[in-house]
Every structure is written in structure tokens, then in C-alpha cells.
Design an enzyme around this catalytic site. Structure first.
Site, PDB file in Angstrom:
ATOM      1  N   GLY A  31     -34.969   3.516 -63.747  1.00 19.86           N
ATOM      2  CA  GLY A  31     -35.322   2.637 -62.651  1.00 19.86           C
ATOM      3  C   GLY A  31     -35.564   1.239 -63.171  1.00 19.86           C
ATOM      4  O   GLY A  31     -36.522   0.998 -63.913  1.00 19.86           O
ATOM      5  N   MET A  32     -34.704   0.302 -62.823  1.00 20.44           N
ATOM      6  CA  MET A  32     -34.785  -1.068 -63.339  1.00 20.44           C
ATOM      7  C   MET A  32     -35.167  -2.019 -62.219  1.00 20.44           C
ATOM      8  O   MET A  32     -34.485  -2.102 -61.199  1.00 20.44           O
ATOM      9  CB  MET A  32     -33.461  -1.474 -63.983  1.00 20.44           C
ATOM     10  N   GLY A  34     -35.866  -5.387 -62.722  1.00 17.00           N
ATOM     11  CA  GLY A  34     -35.619  -6.784 -63.044  1.00 17.00           C
ATOM     12  C   GLY A  34     -36.647  -7.354 -63.989  1.00 17.00           C
ATOM     13  O   GLY A  34     -36.487  -8.464 -64.500  1.00 17.00           O
ATOM     14  N   VAL A  36     -39.272  -7.169 -67.511  1.00 25.31           N
ATOM     15  CA  VAL A  36     -39.047  -6.921 -68.931  1.00 25.31           C
ATOM     16  C   VAL A  36     -39.317  -5.466 -69.304  1.00 25.31           C
ATOM     17  O   VAL A  36     -38.644  -4.901 -70.169  1.00 25.31           O
ATOM     18  CB  VAL A  36     -39.905  -7.888 -69.782  1.00 25.31           C
ATOM     19  N   SER A  38     -38.987  -2.426 -67.624  1.00 23.28           N
ATOM     20  CA  SER A  38     -37.915  -1.468 -67.343  1.00 23.28           C
ATOM     21  C   SER A  38     -36.651  -1.810 -68.125  1.00 23.28           C
ATOM     22  O   SER A  38     -35.894  -0.909 -68.507  1.00 23.28           O
ATOM     23  CB  SER A  38     -37.622  -1.409 -65.845  1.00 23.28           C
ATOM     24  N   MET A  57     -33.907  -0.076 -57.215  1.00 30.23           N
ATOM     25  CA  MET A  57     -34.377   0.464 -55.937  1.00 30.23           C
ATOM     26  C   MET A  57     -34.811  -0.657 -55.012  1.00 30.23           C
ATOM     27  O   MET A  57     -35.699  -1.444 -55.362  1.00 30.23           O
ATOM     28  CB  MET A  57     -35.552   1.427 -56.174  1.00 30.23           C
ATOM     29  N   CYS A 122     -46.395   5.176 -53.517  1.00 26.40           N
ATOM     30  CA  CYS A 122     -45.026   4.763 -53.827  1.00 26.40           C
ATOM     31  C   CYS A 122     -44.509   5.514 -55.045  1.00 26.40           C
ATOM     32  O   CYS A 122     -43.354   5.957 -55.075  1.00 26.40           O
ATOM     33  CB  CYS A 122     -44.969   3.255 -54.066  1.00 26.40           C
ATOM     34  N   GLY A 146     -40.285   1.979 -66.649  1.00 24.75           N
ATOM     35  CA  GLY A 146     -40.994   1.114 -67.578  1.00 24.75           C
ATOM     36  C   GLY A 146     -42.502   1.228 -67.469  1.00 24.75           C
ATOM     37  O   GLY A 146     -43.216   0.326 -67.913  1.00 24.75           O
ATOM     38  N   CYS A 221     -46.651  -3.990 -53.842  1.00 27.11           N
ATOM     39  CA  CYS A 221     -45.236  -4.258 -54.068  1.00 27.11           C
ATOM     40  C   CYS A 221     -44.555  -4.965 -52.900  1.00 27.11           C
ATOM     41  O   CYS A 221     -43.769  -5.873 -53.106  1.00 27.11           O
ATOM     42  CB  CYS A 221     -44.512  -2.953 -54.400  1.00 27.11           C
TER      43      CYS A 221
END
Length: 384
Positions: A31-32, A34, A36, A38, A57, A122, A146, A221
Site C-alpha cells: 500500500g503506497m 505517496g 516516504v 510506504s 488506495m 480505517c 509503511g 485522513c
């Protein structure tokens, strides 16, 4: 052609071994976001020999054009990191699942006068359920994120997994992960669990990742950096009522709606310098939902702000078993709070009581209490 950068900073041998893929089971979807963290998680797994696929996601889309919504830039940053690392990238939209499983609960809790933690929900409902299900459908053997946490098999109990605190105590995120059950833990890798944040940024910088110095995201989030009350007013109507001093019963001002305030809150009350009252800061200490009254007290150490026990419901125990009663554990009632020695009592299928060795400040209904035995996160529940 392998586009991944050559290793420039190595982990210790034990940590590297923990990241090694199993023979024939080497596909991991990361799961990335954006950020640093992840990005470095994906980088380390690629170096360890995994076939890595990045997945971005999208969980919120109500105000994609809003100045506070960073999802577009986050996607650009994630794609740029994936290109440097040398991995494929996919995008999936979980906005509908997020609204149904997380945001609806968030609004219900605030409307009831409680203060929920949507990041906890979440993680359990989106990042380690919807994301995990999607990844398995794509053929993944594992997922990774991450998060600063660790997962390992319990000593002497093959096939039973434990959630552990991260080595970096200042970044540990096990508090937000306490609702994870055995099934997702068995499929999850946390590559950053043994690293400190400064090392993560150093690895990213050495690898040429542009987000190596990107600011960490903060706050809820889907709200971002916007004013919280302004956001909540879109969904919950203003309902003015009295602010009263708990000790004297004196009316000190008006509030906008009990849902906009939380226990222990000091800012935003607009009752400083009340004539005839001592010059001490005011804190929210109670809410009368039936009469729509917000009660406040003066002084950080006012007795009503301190409690030596709490009741918790909606329990999750990571091992599937409740902790032993009358054993000394530690607990957190909010993120970044120091571990507080406690005992867990009166445990049943629905609720438990947590007693603290020393009174805790502003224990807040709707927040989570998370129980630890040394570095092992046992689970927890919602404070009622």
C-alpha cells in the site's frame, strides 16, 4: 530490465532475513500513499527479493478539488517513487467502502457526543480488509504497508501471530492496529518495524526518492489540515447550548453543539477572562446530551479530569483470547500517551474494566484503550 537502485544502506542480518520471501510465495502488494514510509517499505522488499507491486488506495473523493485534499499530489508522488524503485503501480478506489464502514460510524459517534478515532477503523476495515481482499484477488502472497510496527509468530505457538511495537518508540503505530485479527496479521509485512524514522529518510535520500523529505501527514485522513469544526459542520448541524461551570453551575457562554467538543479540550471555548472567575484555563469535563449542556472546569489537574479506571466495549484480542485478569499490563488511552501500568478486570465477551495504578487525564469515550504486555500489543476496545 531491473530498474531498482543498488543497496546503499543495509539492515542488520536478522532484519534482512525477516524480509526474505518464501520459495514460490514471493509476490507482495504494498500500500503506497505517496509518503516516504510506504515508498521505503516497497524499496526494501524489492531489494530483499520480493516481486513488488505498488497499490495506491483512494479512500476519499467528496472534495477532490478542495485546497486541503492532497490525494492527487500523493498519487503523483507514489507513481514517481514506484518508477525509481522499478515496480508496477495500480490504483484502486475504496471510497464507497470507506464511507460505509468508517465515515458513517465517525458521524454516528460524534452525533452521540463521543470522540471516535477513524484511523483505527480505517486500518481494520480498509487497509487490512478491503485492501487485503483486493490484493489476494490479484494473486498476492502478502501485503505490506509503511506502518511502524512489527509482526511475528508467538514463541512456542506456530501459526499464531503477535503484533509488536516498533523499535522507534516515537513513531510506533501499534495503537492504531490493535483491531487486527490473526488472518490479516498472517499475511502482513511491516518492513519498517525495526527502523527509526531518520534511517528511513536516509535510505530514501540515498535511493534518489524525491519524497525523502516529504512532510508526514497529520490529523484524520479525510480531513487533512483543514479546520476540524468547519469540516464537521458540513454533516452535523449546529445546535447551540449553554457552557456551564461544573463547580458553580454558572453559565459562562454558548457552545455550537456538543459534538464539536471533546473531554479535556481547552482551545475554542471562548470563555477566557470571565468576570468574577479566577484566571485559570478552562477544560471540557462533561456533556449532558439530554439538556445540551457543556460542562467545564478550571485547572489541568481538576479532580473530574482524572480517572483511575474505565469501561471498554467492542473488544478485540489479537490472539483470540482475552488477557489474564489481575496481571499487570500497560495501556494507552490515546496515541503518543506514555504507557500506563494497569490491570484488566471483569473481562467478558462484550466488555472489560481497566484499572490504572495512577489516575489518567481526560479519559475520553469513543477513543480506544489499547493493552500491552511489554512490547506485545494484546488488543483493546472502545472507551464507553
Amino acid at each position: 530490465m531491473d530498474r531498482s537502485p543498488a543497496p546503499s544502506i543495509l539492515l542488520d542480518t536478522e532484519a534482512e532475513l525477516l524480509l526474505q520471501p518464501e520459495a514460490g510465495r514471493n509476490t507482495v502488494i504494498v500500500g503506497m500513499s505517496g509518503g516516504v514510509d510506504s515508498s521505503v517499505a516497497a524499496l526494501l522488499l524489492k531489494r530483499a527479493g520480493w516481486k513488488v507491486i505498488g497499490l495506491f488506495m483512494k479512500n476519499w473523493e467528496d472534495d477532490d478539488d478542495d485546497e486541503y485534499c492532497s490525494s492527487r499530489q500523493d498519487l503523483i508522488d507514489a507513481m514517481a517513487a514506484a518508477d525509481i524503485i522499478g515496480i508496477d503501480m495500480e490504483v484502486v478506489n475504496f471510497s464507497a467502502e470507506y464511507k460505509e464502514r468508517v465515515f458513517a460510524d465517525f458521524l454516528r459517534e460524534y452525533q452521540a457526543g463521543r470522540t471516535p478515532n477513524p484511523d483505527v477503523l480505517c486500518n481494520s476495515e480498509i487497509k487490512f480488509k478491503a485492501f487485503l481482499d483486493h490484493a489476494l484477488q490479484l494473486g498476492a502472497d502478502r501485503i505490506a504497508t509503511g506502518h511502524y510496527a512489527q509482526v511475528c509468530e508467538a514463541n512456542g505457538k506456530p501459526g499464531e501471530f503477535q503484533l509488536l511495537k516498533a523499535e522507534d518508540g516515537g513513531k510506533d503505530q501499534s495503537y492504531f492496529l490493535y483491531r487486527l485479527s490473526q488472518a490479516p496479521l498472517a499475511k502482513t509485512l511491516f518492513p519498517l518495524g525495526r527502523l527509526y524514522k531518520r534511517e528511513v529518510r536516509r535510505i530514501a535520500r540515498a535511493a534518489g526518492l524525491a519524497n525523502h523529505d516529504k512532510k508526514d501527514s497529520t490529523g484524520i485522513c479525510f480531513i487533512g489540515e483543514r479546520p476540524f469544526r468547519e469540516f464537521l459542520q458540513r454533516y452535523l448541524p449546529v445546535s447551540h447550548g449553554e457552557i456551564r461551570a461544573l463547580d458553580s453551575g454558572r453559565v459562562l457562554g454558548k457552545h455550537l453543539g456538543l459534538m464539536y467538543y471533546t473531554l479535556g479540550q481547552r482551545e475554542g471555548l471562548n470563555i477566557g477572562g470571565v468576570c468574577g472567575e479566577p484566571e485559570l484555563p478552562w477544560y471540557v469535563t462533561d456533556k449532558d446530551m439530554e439538556k445540551n449542556i457543556l460542562y467545564v472546569v478550571q485547572g489541568h489537574e481538576h479532580p473530574t479530569l482524572l480517572r483511575d479506571k474505565l469501561q471498554a466495549a467492542d473488544l478485540t484480542w489479537i490472539s483470540g483470547r482475552p488477557p489474564h485478569t489481575h496481571w499487570v499490563y500497560t495501556a494507552k488511552t490515546r496515541y503518543r500517551q506514555p504507557d500506563a501500568p494497569c490491570e484488566v478486570e471483569a473481562v467478558d465477551a462484550k466488555s472489560c474494566e481497566v484499572r490504572f495504578a495512577a489516575p489518567q487525564w481526560a479519559i475520553t469515550p469513543g477513543q480506544s484503550v489499547v493493552i500491552y504486555e511489554s512490547k506485545v500489543c494484546l488488543g483493546g476496545g472502545i472507551i464507553v
